[in-house]
Design a protein around this motif. Structure first.
Motif, PDB file in Angstrom:
ATOM      1  N   ILE A 117     -21.712  67.021  34.522  1.00  0.00           N
ATOM      2  CA  ILE A 117     -21.376  66.323  33.273  1.00  0.00           C
ATOM      3  C   ILE A 117     -19.979  66.701  32.818  1.00  0.00           C
ATOM      4  O   ILE A 117     -19.183  65.840  32.410  1.00  0.00           O
ATOM      5  N   SER A 118     -19.644  67.983  32.919  1.00  0.00           N
ATOM      6  CA  SER A 118     -18.309  68.419  32.507  1.00  0.00           C
ATOM      7  C   SER A 118     -17.238  67.818  33.413  1.00  0.00           C
ATOM      8  O   SER A 118     -16.144  67.461  32.943  1.00  0.00           O
ATOM      9  N   VAL A 119     -17.530  67.675  34.706  1.00  0.00           N
ATOM     10  CA  VAL A 119     -16.571  67.078  35.639  1.00  0.00           C
ATOM     11  C   VAL A 119     -16.323  65.614  35.285  1.00  0.00           C
ATOM     12  O   VAL A 119     -15.174  65.145  35.298  1.00  0.00           O
ATOM     13  N   LEU A 120     -17.395  64.887  34.961  1.00  0.00           N
ATOM     14  CA  LEU A 120     -17.225  63.471  34.591  1.00  0.00           C
ATOM     15  C   LEU A 120     -16.369  63.337  33.333  1.00  0.00           C
ATOM     16  O   LEU A 120     -15.523  62.431  33.240  1.00  0.00           O
ATOM     17  N   LYS A 121     -16.553  64.219  32.387  1.00  0.00           N
ATOM     18  CA  LYS A 121     -15.740  64.169  31.171  1.00  0.00           C
ATOM     19  C   LYS A 121     -14.271  64.470  31.492  1.00  0.00           C
ATOM     20  O   LYS A 121     -13.358  63.862  30.917  1.00  0.00           O
ATOM     21  N   LYS A 122     -14.041  65.391  32.409  1.00  0.00           N
ATOM     22  CA  LYS A 122     -12.671  65.662  32.851  1.00  0.00           C
ATOM     23  C   LYS A 122     -12.078  64.444  33.555  1.00  0.00           C
ATOM     24  O   LYS A 122     -10.890  64.139  33.412  1.00  0.00           O
ATOM     25  N   ALA A 123     -12.913  63.745  34.311  1.00  0.00           N
ATOM     26  CA  ALA A 123     -12.440  62.550  35.013  1.00  0.00           C
ATOM     27  C   ALA A 123     -12.008  61.469  34.027  1.00  0.00           C
ATOM     28  O   ALA A 123     -11.062  60.715  34.290  1.00  0.00           O
ATOM     29  N   ALA A 124     -12.702  61.378  32.902  1.00  0.00           N
ATOM     30  CA  ALA A 124     -12.299  60.422  31.862  1.00  0.00           C
ATOM     31  C   ALA A 124     -10.910  60.765  31.350  1.00  0.00           C
ATOM     32  O   ALA A 124     -10.037  59.889  31.229  1.00  0.00           O
ATOM     33  N   LYS A 125     -10.694  62.037  31.050  1.00  0.00           N
ATOM     34  CA  LYS A 125      -9.393  62.459  30.514  1.00  0.00           C
ATOM     35  C   LYS A 125      -8.302  62.311  31.569  1.00  0.00           C
ATOM     36  O   LYS A 125      -7.177  61.866  31.261  1.00  0.00           O
ATOM     37  N   ALA A 126      -8.597  62.676  32.817  1.00  0.00           N
ATOM     38  CA  ALA A 126      -7.611  62.556  33.890  1.00  0.00           C
ATOM     39  C   ALA A 126      -7.231  61.095  34.106  1.00  0.00           C
ATOM     40  O   ALA A 126      -6.049  60.771  34.305  1.00  0.00           O
ATOM     41  N   SER A 127      -8.215  60.216  34.046  1.00  0.00           N
ATOM     42  CA  SER A 127      -7.931  58.785  34.204  1.00  0.00           C
ATOM     43  C   SER A 127      -7.018  58.298  33.087  1.00  0.00           C
ATOM     44  O   SER A 127      -6.092  57.515  33.320  1.00  0.00           O
ATOM     45  N   GLN A 128      -7.274  58.756  31.878  1.00  0.00           N
ATOM     46  CA  GLN A 128      -6.416  58.392  30.745  1.00  0.00           C
ATOM     47  C   GLN A 128      -4.990  58.904  30.970  1.00  0.00           C
ATOM     48  O   GLN A 128      -4.015  58.175  30.749  1.00  0.00           O
ATOM     49  N   ASN A 129      -4.868  60.145  31.410  1.00  0.00           N
ATOM     50  CA  ASN A 129      -3.542  60.727  31.635  1.00  0.00           C
ATOM     51  C   ASN A 129      -2.766  59.990  32.722  1.00  0.00           C
ATOM     52  O   ASN A 129      -1.524  59.971  32.707  1.00  0.00           O
ATOM     53  N   LEU A 130      -3.499  59.386  33.650  1.00  0.00           N
ATOM     54  CA  LEU A 130      -2.869  58.644  34.743  1.00  0.00           C
ATOM     55  C   LEU A 130      -2.640  57.176  34.398  1.00  0.00           C
ATOM     56  O   LEU A 130      -2.057  56.433  35.195  1.00  0.00           O
ATOM     57  N   GLY A 131      -3.125  56.749  33.236  1.00  0.00           N
ATOM     58  CA  GLY A 131      -2.966  55.357  32.833  1.00  0.00           C
ATOM     59  C   GLY A 131      -3.888  54.405  33.568  1.00  0.00           C
ATOM     60  O   GLY A 131      -3.577  53.215  33.697  1.00  0.00           O
ATOM     61  N   LEU A 132      -5.039  54.906  34.030  1.00  0.00           N
ATOM     62  CA  LEU A 132      -5.981  54.074  34.780  1.00  0.00           C
ATOM     63  C   LEU A 132      -6.947  53.369  33.835  1.00  0.00           C
ATOM     64  O   LEU A 132      -7.202  53.826  32.717  1.00  0.00           O
ATOM     65  N   LYS A 133      -7.508  52.255  34.299  1.00  0.00           N
ATOM     66  CA  LYS A 133      -8.408  51.444  33.474  1.00  0.00           C
ATOM     67  C   LYS A 133      -9.872  51.571  33.871  1.00  0.00           C
ATOM     68  O   LYS A 133     -10.759  51.215  33.096  1.00  0.00           O
ATOM     69  N   ALA A 134     -10.149  52.060  35.095  1.00  0.00           N
ATOM     70  CA  ALA A 134     -11.533  52.104  35.576  1.00  0.00           C
ATOM     71  C   ALA A 134     -11.750  53.365  36.398  1.00  0.00           C
ATOM     72  O   ALA A 134     -10.808  53.966  36.918  1.00  0.00           O
ATOM     73  N   HIS A 135     -13.023  53.754  36.509  1.00  0.00           N
ATOM     74  CA  HIS A 135     -13.403  54.950  37.255  1.00  0.00           C
ATOM     75  C   HIS A 135     -14.682  54.669  38.041  1.00  0.00           C
ATOM     76  O   HIS A 135     -15.590  53.995  37.548  1.00  0.00           O
ATOM     77  N   ALA A 136     -14.766  55.196  39.263  1.00  0.00           N
ATOM     78  CA  ALA A 136     -15.900  54.914  40.162  1.00  0.00           C
ATOM     79  C   ALA A 136     -16.814  56.121  40.281  1.00  0.00           C
ATOM     80  O   ALA A 136     -16.341  57.253  40.462  1.00  0.00           O
ATOM     81  N   THR A 137     -18.146  55.876  40.237  1.00  0.00           N
ATOM     82  CA  THR A 137     -19.088  56.983  40.337  1.00  0.00           C
ATOM     83  C   THR A 137     -20.457  56.487  40.780  1.00  0.00           C
ATOM     84  O   THR A 137     -20.685  55.285  40.962  1.00  0.00           O
ATOM     85  N   PHE A 138     -21.370  57.442  40.964  1.00  0.00           N
ATOM     86  CA  PHE A 138     -22.798  57.181  41.181  1.00  0.00           C
ATOM     87  C   PHE A 138     -23.578  57.613  39.939  1.00  0.00           C
ATOM     88  O   PHE A 138     -23.139  58.507  39.200  1.00  0.00           O
ATOM     89  N   SER A 139     -24.775  57.038  39.762  1.00  0.00           N
ATOM     90  CA  SER A 139     -25.596  57.373  38.594  1.00  0.00           C
ATOM     91  C   SER A 139     -26.458  58.604  38.798  1.00  0.00           C
ATOM     92  O   SER A 139     -26.922  59.206  37.838  1.00  0.00           O
ATOM     93  N   GLY A 140     -26.706  58.985  40.082  1.00  0.00           N
ATOM     94  CA  GLY A 140     -27.748  59.959  40.342  1.00  0.00           C
ATOM     95  C   GLY A 140     -29.110  59.293  40.244  1.00  0.00           C
ATOM     96  O   GLY A 140     -29.230  58.097  39.942  1.00  0.00           O
ATOM     97  N   SER A 141     -30.170  60.077  40.514  1.00  0.00           N
ATOM     98  CA  SER A 141     -31.502  59.447  40.548  1.00  0.00           C
ATOM     99  C   SER A 141     -32.597  60.456  40.223  1.00  0.00           C
ATOM    100  O   SER A 141     -32.607  61.578  40.729  1.00  0.00           O
ATOM    101  N   LEU A 142     -33.505  60.012  39.371  1.00  0.00           N
ATOM    102  CA  LEU A 142     -34.733  60.743  39.080  1.00  0.00           C
ATOM    103  C   LEU A 142     -35.942  59.999  39.617  1.00  0.00           C
ATOM    104  O   LEU A 142     -36.921  60.600  40.056  1.00  0.00           O
ATOM    105  N   ALA A 143     -35.872  58.667  39.610  1.00  0.00           N
ATOM    106  CA  ALA A 143     -37.026  57.834  39.981  1.00  0.00           C
ATOM    107  C   ALA A 143     -37.017  57.383  41.435  1.00  0.00           C
ATOM    108  O   ALA A 143     -38.000  56.818  41.908  1.00  0.00           O
ATOM    109  N   TRP A 144     -35.913  57.606  42.164  1.00  0.00           N
ATOM    110  CA  TRP A 144     -35.793  57.026  43.499  1.00  0.00           C
ATOM    111  C   TRP A 144     -36.935  57.385  44.454  1.00  0.00           C
ATOM    112  O   TRP A 144     -37.356  56.538  45.258  1.00  0.00           O
ATOM    113  N   PRO A 145     -37.505  58.595  44.429  1.00  0.00           N
ATOM    114  CA  PRO A 145     -38.625  58.867  45.345  1.00  0.00           C
ATOM    115  C   PRO A 145     -39.817  57.931  45.153  1.00  0.00           C
ATOM    116  O   PRO A 145     -40.677  57.837  46.030  1.00  0.00           O
ATOM    117  N   PHE A 146     -39.833  57.198  44.039  1.00  0.00           N
ATOM    118  CA  PHE A 146     -40.952  56.311  43.716  1.00  0.00           C
ATOM    119  C   PHE A 146     -40.544  54.835  43.766  1.00  0.00           C
ATOM    120  O   PHE A 146     -41.197  53.985  43.179  1.00  0.00           O
TER     121      PHE A 146
END
Length: 371
Positions: A117-146
């Motif tokens: 979670i802390s890394v994702l928040k850093k990625a938001a700030k880093a993207s802002q500092n770089l002047g970027l408009k979008a960021h790519a990620t995965f959601s993770g999964s709790l339900a996928w085994p089902f």
């Protein structure tokens, strides 16, 4: 209409110890030499890109941007696919995904989650500092085994899983809102957000957060037998990143969508380099142009047959040839006529005097109502 940007290339699959793939500078020169205009940067390798520095220092971001610009490319997006995965991990996958975290956290699931979670928040700030408009990620999964329930469907289980997923991602989404950057989930089997239904369910639980968006990758939809063109019609307002990756599904008498635990070359459904599979990219690029997609077309090379460097070289040309340079004029403008009301009524065979009379009556009624 907008002409989408590209080509860009996701560097994650190319990084290794041998040059030019062991340093950002040399990878940038390599990508530019193939015709790419941008690179999508993974953030889990500090020797390639230091996310901590980027979140703290605009000077570092300026240096990175200048280094890339001097070699002919820019950054399209940052990626936190591996770290995003750790925001939500079912215990069944605990050991499998633990290596995505620092070694000191691998035995502590809660600490790994908080770190992610802390890394994702850093990625938001880093993207802002770089002047970027979008960021790519995965959601993770709790339900996928089902995902294919047996015992039968348990509604409460999925309610709890998605409620928890939303609660973990909501503060991250707020960080991206503060930074003015769209967070784009790659809809991918293995993640709880893997199709339109699961994304829509999640979107409702985060109250239609303006920064909750989609990384569109049609390869994952073809392998799920989805209508990937209709998906754009439905979700175009939320599509803010795009992976150009091909796929094919060859029906087999031995296995199907799930792959039979086989290696990629033996599966009925498999990823291919752009142009080697079954995806209708002409249709995709047309729809993205129609709906004013504002982002980049980024090659993600994953092919079970073709060499990666060959795929990268062919991919730059493939994307460039599919980008639609949208017209600033309608093709029939040459025959356009003035849009005047009297002329229009004349074309319809209507009496222009009755139009004036109606207009006068309406004007009188408005004056009466004011009185």
């Amino acid at each position: 209409m907008k002409t989408l940007q590209g080509p860009s290339i996701f560097l994650s699959q190319y990084i290794r110890d041998q040059p030019p793939f062991n340093a950002l500078e040399s990878m940038a020169s390599w990508a530019a030499g193939l015709g790419y205009k941008a690179v999508q940067l993974p953030t889990h390798l500090p020797h390639i890109f230091d996310l901590n520095k980027a979140a703290e220092s605009q000077e570092y971001c300026a240096q990175v941007s200048e280094t890339l610009r001097n070699r002919g490319v820019q950054i399209s997006e940052l990626s936190t696919h591996l770290q995003g995965q750790l925001v939500a991990v079912h215990p069944a996958y605990d050991k499998a995904f633990s290596r995505f975290a620092p070694s000191s956290l691998r035995l502590d699931a809660h600490a790994r989650q908080q770190w992610a979670i802390s890394v994702l928040k850093k990625a938001a700030k880093a993207s802002q500092n770089l002047g970027l408009k979008a960021h790519a990620t995965f959601s993770g999964s709790l339900a996928w085994p089902f995902f294919y329930p047996w015992p039968p469907h348990n509604a409460v289980l999925f309610e709890e899983a998605f409620s928890e997923l939303a609660s973990r991602w909501r503060p991250i989404l707020d960080s991206f809102e503060e930074s003015g950057v769209d967070l784009c989930f790659e809809l991918h089997p293995g993640e709880d957000l893997h199709d339109g239904a699961t994304f829509g369910r999640f979107l409702e639980l985060v109250h239609h957060h303006p920064r909750c968006n989609i990384l569109y990758d049609p390869s994952h939809m073809l392998l799920q037998h989805m209508d990937y063109l209709g998906f754009i019609d439905h979700w175009h307002s939320r599509i803010r990143a795009f992976h150009v990756k091909d796929a094919e599904f060859n029906a087999s008498a031995q296995s199907g969508v799930y792959g039979g635990y086989q290696d990629w070359p033996q599966r009925p459904g498999r990823f291919r380099s752009p142009g080697d599979g079954q995806i209708n990219f002409k249709g995709i690029f047309s729809k993205l142009a129609q709906y004013d997609y504002p982002g980049w077309a980024t090659l993600e090379w994953e092919c079970c047959l073709k060499d990666g460097e060959t795929g990268a070289r062919e991919g730059a040309k493939f994307i460039s040839e599919h980008i639609i340079r949208v017209s600033k004029h309608q093709f029939d403008d040459f025959a356009a006529q003035k849009q005047e009301r009297e002329a229009a009524r004349e074309l319809l065979g209507l009496d222009s005097r009755s139009s004036k009379k109606k207009a006068g009556t309406s004007h009188s009624r408005r004056n009466e109502s004011k009185g």
